[in-house]
Design a protein around this motif. Structure first.
Motif, mmCIF file in Angstrom:
data_model
loop_
_atom_site.group_PDB
_atom_site.id
_atom_site.type_symbol
_atom_site.label_atom_id
_atom_site.label_comp_id
_atom_site.label_asym_id
_atom_site.label_seq_id
_atom_site.Cartn_x
_atom_site.Cartn_y
_atom_site.Cartn_z
ATOM 1 N N LYS A 138 -10.606 14.683 -2.399
ATOM 2 C CA LYS A 138 -10.735 15.924 -3.175
ATOM 3 C C LYS A 138 -10.882 15.645 -4.668
ATOM 4 N N THR A 139 -9.970 14.809 -5.180
ATOM 5 C CA THR A 139 -10.020 14.499 -6.611
ATOM 6 C C THR A 139 -11.329 13.797 -6.955
ATOM 7 N N THR A 140 -11.709 12.873 -6.099
ATOM 8 C CA THR A 140 -12.942 12.134 -6.349
ATOM 9 C C THR A 140 -14.134 13.080 -6.427
ATOM 10 N N ALA A 142 -10.427 22.902 -10.905
ATOM 11 C CA ALA A 142 -8.974 22.761 -11.005
ATOM 12 C C ALA A 142 -8.489 21.863 -9.873
ATOM 13 N N ASP A 143 -7.897 20.729 -10.258
ATOM 14 C CA ASP A 143 -7.405 19.785 -9.252
ATOM 15 C C ASP A 143 -5.924 20.052 -9.009
ATOM 16 N N GLU A 144 -5.602 20.632 -7.878
ATOM 17 C CA GLU A 144 -4.228 20.981 -7.504
ATOM 18 C C GLU A 144 -3.469 21.653 -8.639
ATOM 19 N N PRO A 145 -3.964 22.782 -9.087
ATOM 20 C CA PRO A 145 -3.331 23.423 -10.247
ATOM 21 C C PRO A 145 -1.920 23.938 -9.966
HETATM 22 MG MG LIG Z 1 -6.099 14.282 -5.690
#
Ligand SMILES: [Mg+2]
Ligand SMILES: Nc1ncnc2c1ncn2[C@@H]1O[C@H](COP(=O)(O)OP(=O)(O)OP(=O)(O)O)[C@@H](O)[C@H]1O
Lengths: 404, 238
Positions: free
Chosen positions: B47-49, B168-171
């Protein structure tokens, strides 16, 4: 905003920043104190040279200084002397007869420079009377009196009232000699000169030399140091046949010393700042390391390299310049104090100081003329110190920095 | 054309020399203007990637990422920084804000970097803080804000530059339920009222429920991409 950030960033770790600022303040204080000391020493050396050794200007027969041959008297000396005294910038002018000769006592002999002087003028011109440490000044009623320096007196085992014989050649090339009696022993701040120069009355010397109403040297003291060049040119035009020299030409080593010390001053400042730079670089690197994530985020959000660099540059500048006013102020206070009360370096040994021509009382002077140079060195240090941390920060890749 | 994000055949491989990890493997993804999409999947699914690739923080090994028809994988590093500044809003998982700046200054910074003049900035900052319901906390440093408040300021900051979309990464990962819902409320509201496009990753079931599109990643591949059944929240709204 970058400016505000930089300013607030340096206060994030107050202790660390204050330590760096203090070390810069102390370094600056130390550096400026050394410069102030140098300046004080150089000033007093120059004052010594002018006020008690060579005066501002000297006039000789063009050939005289080649061999100190006494036949090269100053042509029309009396007229020259009179017109010198008429120059408004001139404070004082006196004549001397000079020859090289041999001083002999029952136990030994030494080569000396025999100065024939008019005592009253000489006392004002080279402070000769003040330099007397034993005995009395010349007594006009007595004949064949001689003043010798302490160094020479020691070497030749001369005491007050000691008798000695001076031998030299007269203007016609004949050997002549005269007996003298020591009336005073003097000591100046310049030991090598004390060893060489002896003083007798000009009348007695002239009689022995076989010259009448003439002399070899005019020593001039001006009202202001700044007029040396001007008066020198003026005299050169008026008396083109004479050799007219300023103190810088007569004592080139002093001029050279002053210039060398000026360079040393900057080198010392540079060394101090260079060592402080390591502390600054270290602090900044730590600050960058602690803020890896934050800086990475700024780049991720769209802060370009120029701005990141600017931020780190400003932080380094604040850190460096923060300690500067304090350092300058303390240095100024300290020099102001010692300038007034003097700094007694007799602990270092009067012998040592005087062998270089310095007195033991130093009046340090705030090196106003060098402040700009010092500030440039400090600013340069800040700039150089920021480069490594800045490169480090610019190399951060946001993706990696953000993973932390 | 209303496509804001168009990722084409994108792959990202880590440790290519040693033990290759296909963090993202041949992904195609379209996001239209006004979407409110969640990227879900187990830890390590990429996901982050993927968000980093779409946000121009990282470059894919193959494939292209088009933002409004511009292939950002072809931009130079410097151009990319500028592109991010002007086109993409970011909200990270935590420690989003610059600690030495006040909430207001954090938001204003982005606009200042864009060269927007002071008077315009002031109006916009006021408006944004009203939207995140934090007008009273504008002059407070992040350290004095709760985690939820910090994330709301981060959302305001992401919107400050009027970006094409917000990533938004895991806000909500570090937030308690109440703060998480509060943040989501604000995000949904902005999405509805201002048609702000949101693409966010999450583990959080509560957040997933609010999404209108759910993209599921497993081992770097999209395994499902569904329009969510309308939620209770939306029903109540309609
Ligand atoms: Mg991540
Ligand atoms: N810099 C890197 N070097 C090597 N491998 C990496 C790197 N970054 C990510 N990975 C690997 O790529 C895969 C995807 O990672 P990513 O962080 O995108 O997952 P994620 O879905 O965001 O996980 P999480 O839910 O835990 O945040 C993982 O297997 C991870 O170990």
């Amino acid at each position: 905003m970058i400016f505000i950030m930089a300013w607030r960033n340096i206060w994030r770790n107050k202790m660390r920043s204050i330590i760096i600022m203090s070390s810069i303040a102390i370094g600056l204080f130390a550096g400026i104190s050394v410069l102030a000391l140098y300046k004080g020493m150089m000033k007093s050396r120059i004052r010594n040279v002018i006020d008690s050794e060579v005066g501002h200007l000297q006039i000789h027969n063009i050939d005289f200084k080649k061999d100190y041959d006494p036949q090269f008297i100053l042509a029309n000396g009396a007229e020259v002397l009179k017109s010198v005294r008429d120059i408004p910038e001139v404070k004082l002018a006196a004549s001397r007869s000079i020859t090289m000769g041999m001083l002999a006592t029952p136990t030994g002999s030494a080569g000396v420079q025999i100065n024939g002087i008019s005592p009253d003028l000489e006392y004002q011109l080279s402070q000769l009377e003040k330099k007397i440490i034993q005995g009395k000044p010349f007594d006009p009623k007595k004949k064949n009196e001689i003043m010798v320096g302490r160094k020479l007196a020691q070497k030749m085992k001369l005491k007050l009232r000691s008798k000695l014989v001076l031998t030299f050649t007269d203007t016609s090339g004949n050997m002549v000699s005269g007996a003298f009696r020591v009336n005073a022993i003097y000591q100046s701040d310049n030991a090598p000169l004390d060893e060489k120069n002896i003083y007798v009355g000009i009348g007695e010397l002239n009689t022995l030399l076989g010259i009448q109403n003439a002399f070899h040297e005019i020593v001039i003291l001006l009202k202001r140091d700044a007029d040396v060049k001007k008066v020198q040119q003026q005299l050169q035009q008026k008396f083109p046949a004479c050799q007219i020299e300023s103190w810088k030409e007569i004592s080139p080593e002093t001029d050279l010393l002053v210039k060398t010390v000026d360079q040393y001053s900057y080198i010392i400042m540079f060394i101090i700042m260079f060592s402080l730079a390591f502390g600054i670089v270290n602090t900044m690197l730590m600050a960058i390391l602690e803020r890896t994530r934050e800086i990475g985020m700024m780049v991720a959000l769209g802060t370009n390299h120029v701005r990141i660099f600017l931020m780190i540059f400003l932080e380094t500048i604040f850190l460096t310049l923060g300690g500067m006013p304090v350092g300058l102020f303390i240095a100024w206070l300290a020099t102001a104090y010692f300038n007034k009360h003097g700094l007694d370096l007799s602990g270092m040994g009067r012998e040592m100081m005087s062998s270089f021509g310095f007195g033991t009382m130093i009046y340090p002077e705030f090196p106003t003329d060098k402040v700009i140079g010092v500030l440039l060195i400090v600013a340069g240090t800040a700039f150089v110190s920021c480069l490594l941390p800045a490169i480090k920060a610019l190399k951060l890749r946001p993706v990696e920095a953000l993973r932390r | 054309m209303n496509t804001v994000i168009d990722a084409h055949n994108v792959s990202k491989v880590y440790n290519r020399e040693t033990v290759p990890v296909y963090a993202i493997n041949n992904v195609h993804l379209h996001i239209e203007k006004g979407e409110f999409a969640a990227l879900v999947g187990p830890s390590g699914s990429g996901k982050t990637t993927l968000l980093n690739l779409i946000g121009g923080l990282d470059k894919p090994d193959t494939g292209s990422v088009f933002i409004n028809e511009l292939d950002i994988t072809k931009l130079s590093a410097n151009k990319l920084i500028d592109f991010r500044l002007k086109n993409i809003g970011f909200v990270f998982q935590s420690f989003n804000l610059i600690p030495v700046l006040t909430a207001k200054e954090n938001v204003e910074l982005i606009m200042q970097l864009q060269g927007i003049e002071k008077s315009v900035r002031d109006v916009r900052v006021q408006q944004l803080f009203r939207q995140i319901e934090m007008s009273d906390k504008m002059d407070v440093r992040p350290a004095q804000l709760s985690g939820g408040q910090q994330q709301r300021v981060a959302v305001a900051r992401a919107l400050a530059s009027r970006p094409k979309f917000v990533l938004a990464d895991e806000p909500t990962a570090n937030l308690d339920s109440k703060s998480a819902f509060n943040l989501l409320d604000i995000m949904t509201k902005l999405n509805k009222e201002e048609h702000i496009t949101f693409l966010f990753s999450t583990h959080d079931q509560r957040v997933i429920e609010r999404a209108r599109r759910i993209i599921t990643l497993v081992d770097g591949r999209i395994v499902s991409d569904t329009a969510a059944v309308s939620t209770r929240h939306e029903k109540a709204d309609v």
